[in-house]
Design a protein around this motif. Sequence first.
Motif, short mmCIF file in Angstrom:
data_model
loop_
_atom_site.label_atom_id
_atom_site.label_comp_id
_atom_site.label_asym_id
_atom_site.label_seq_id
_atom_site.Cartn_x
_atom_site.Cartn_y
_atom_site.Cartn_z
N VAL A 15 -14.70 11.02 -3.73
CA VAL A 15 -14.16 9.69 -3.43
C VAL A 15 -14.14 8.82 -4.68
CG1 VAL A 15 -14.70 7.52 -2.21
CG2 VAL A 15 -14.67 9.69 -0.97
N MET A 16 -15.16 8.91 -5.50
CA MET A 16 -15.24 8.04 -6.66
C MET A 16 -14.47 8.57 -7.87
SD MET A 16 -16.78 5.62 -5.26
CE MET A 16 -17.21 4.45 -6.51
N ASN A 17 -14.05 9.84 -7.85
CA ASN A 17 -13.41 10.42 -9.03
C ASN A 17 -11.98 10.92 -8.83
OD1 ASN A 17 -15.55 10.35 -11.15
ND2 ASN A 17 -16.66 11.38 -9.52
N VAL A 18 -11.53 11.07 -7.61
CA VAL A 18 -10.14 11.46 -7.34
C VAL A 18 -9.37 10.18 -7.07
CG1 VAL A 18 -8.61 12.72 -5.78
CG2 VAL A 18 -10.82 13.71 -6.43
N GLU A 19 -8.34 9.93 -7.90
CA GLU A 19 -7.65 8.64 -7.89
C GLU A 19 -7.16 8.21 -6.50
OE1 GLU A 19 -6.39 5.10 -9.40
OE2 GLU A 19 -7.60 6.61 -10.40
N VAL A 20 -6.54 9.10 -5.76
CA VAL A 20 -6.02 8.75 -4.43
C VAL A 20 -7.16 8.34 -3.51
CG1 VAL A 20 -4.87 9.68 -2.40
CG2 VAL A 20 -4.03 10.26 -4.66
N LEU A 21 -8.25 9.09 -3.52
CA LEU A 21 -9.40 8.76 -2.68
C LEU A 21 -10.08 7.48 -3.15
CD1 LEU A 21 -10.96 12.31 -2.22
CD2 LEU A 21 -9.57 11.03 -0.59
N GLN A 23 -8.70 4.90 -4.69
CA GLN A 23 -7.90 3.73 -4.35
C GLN A 23 -8.00 3.36 -2.87
OE1 GLN A 23 -6.49 1.58 -6.37
NE2 GLN A 23 -7.22 2.79 -8.08
N SER A 24 -8.18 4.35 -2.01
CA SER A 24 -8.24 4.05 -0.58
C SER A 24 -9.65 3.80 -0.07
CB SER A 24 -7.58 5.17 0.23
OG SER A 24 -8.24 6.38 0.01
N VAL A 25 -10.65 4.46 -0.68
CA VAL A 25 -12.02 4.34 -0.16
C VAL A 25 -12.99 3.83 -1.23
CG1 VAL A 25 -13.94 5.59 0.90
CG2 VAL A 25 -11.60 6.22 1.48
N GLY A 26 -12.90 4.37 -2.43
CA GLY A 26 -13.86 4.03 -3.49
C GLY A 26 -13.90 2.56 -3.83
N VAL A 27 -12.73 1.93 -3.88
CA VAL A 27 -12.67 0.50 -4.19
C VAL A 27 -13.43 -0.30 -3.14
CG1 VAL A 27 -11.07 -1.45 -4.35
CG2 VAL A 27 -10.50 0.72 -5.44
N ARG A 28 -13.28 0.10 -1.89
CA ARG A 28 -13.98 -0.61 -0.81
C ARG A 28 -15.49 -0.41 -0.90
NH1 ARG A 28 -10.58 -3.58 2.01
NH2 ARG A 28 -8.52 -2.71 2.36
N ILE A 29 -15.91 0.79 -1.27
CA ILE A 29 -17.34 1.04 -1.44
C ILE A 29 -17.90 0.15 -2.54
CG2 ILE A 29 -19.06 2.74 -2.20
CD1 ILE A 29 -17.36 4.88 -0.77
N GLU A 30 -17.18 0.06 -3.65
CA GLU A 30 -17.63 -0.80 -4.75
C GLU A 30 -17.68 -2.27 -4.33
OE1 GLU A 30 -15.15 0.10 -8.09
OE2 GLU A 30 -16.41 1.78 -8.69
N SER A 31 -16.68 -2.72 -3.57
CA SER A 31 -16.67 -4.10 -3.09
C SER A 31 -17.85 -4.37 -2.17
CB SER A 31 -15.38 -4.41 -2.34
OG SER A 31 -14.28 -4.37 -3.19
N LEU A 32 -18.14 -3.42 -1.30
CA LEU A 32 -19.27 -3.58 -0.39
C LEU A 32 -20.59 -3.65 -1.16
CD1 LEU A 32 -20.48 -3.68 2.47
CD2 LEU A 32 -20.51 -1.18 2.42
N VAL A 33 -20.76 -2.78 -2.13
CA VAL A 33 -21.99 -2.79 -2.93
C VAL A 33 -22.11 -4.10 -3.69
CG1 VAL A 33 -23.16 -1.70 -4.88
CG2 VAL A 33 -22.17 -0.29 -3.08
N ALA A 34 -21.01 -4.57 -4.28
CA ALA A 34 -21.05 -5.84 -5.01
C ALA A 34 -21.40 -6.98 -4.07
CB ALA A 34 -19.70 -6.09 -5.67
N PHE A 35 -20.84 -6.97 -2.87
CA PHE A 35 -21.15 -8.01 -1.90
C PHE A 35 -22.62 -7.97 -1.50
CE2 PHE A 35 -21.59 -9.42 2.51
CZ PHE A 35 -21.17 -10.73 2.38
N LEU A 36 -23.14 -6.76 -1.24
CA LEU A 36 -24.55 -6.62 -0.86
C LEU A 36 -25.49 -7.04 -1.98
CD1 LEU A 36 -24.39 -3.26 1.13
CD2 LEU A 36 -24.60 -5.58 2.06
#
Length: 143
Positions: A15-21, A23-36
């Motif tokens: 998820v964190m290293n395949v561009e398609v994954l 863009q759809s999931v990794g960005v959201r994970i990073e946003s969630l971690v930043a928010f937390l």
Amino acid sequence: MTAVVAVIVAVFFLVMNVEVLYQSVGVRIESLVAFLEGDVDADGSVNTRLLMIETAYKMFREKPMIGYGLNSFSKITGFDAYAHNNYVELLANLGLIGFLIYYLPLLFYFGKAVKRWFQNHDSAIFSAAIFFVFFLLCHFFSK
């Protein structure tokens, strides 16, 4: 158990290293971690989603047994979207009765799987239970 952890780590790596994954999931994970971590400006949509969840929960408290009706959240609130949390969406729209009708069969089969795992210590059943928990967590964050 080691195999399950290895699969989770492998999926996270993909998820964190395949561009398609990413863009759809990794960005959201990073946003969630930043928010937390306290960075409330990390993603403006986080605040909107939290407001949607809070609004849906207020709707549930107003009509806890039967809710406002199917697809009412988007019509009543003016958000023109779903609540981004399946649990509060169901509670707001269908109340506790609809929520239980939707989730009790899942919980019933999960309980049977856990009971069977304790009796047999079957790794396939344990893996299915882990998948079920993952499924419930995914429903917590989206519709």
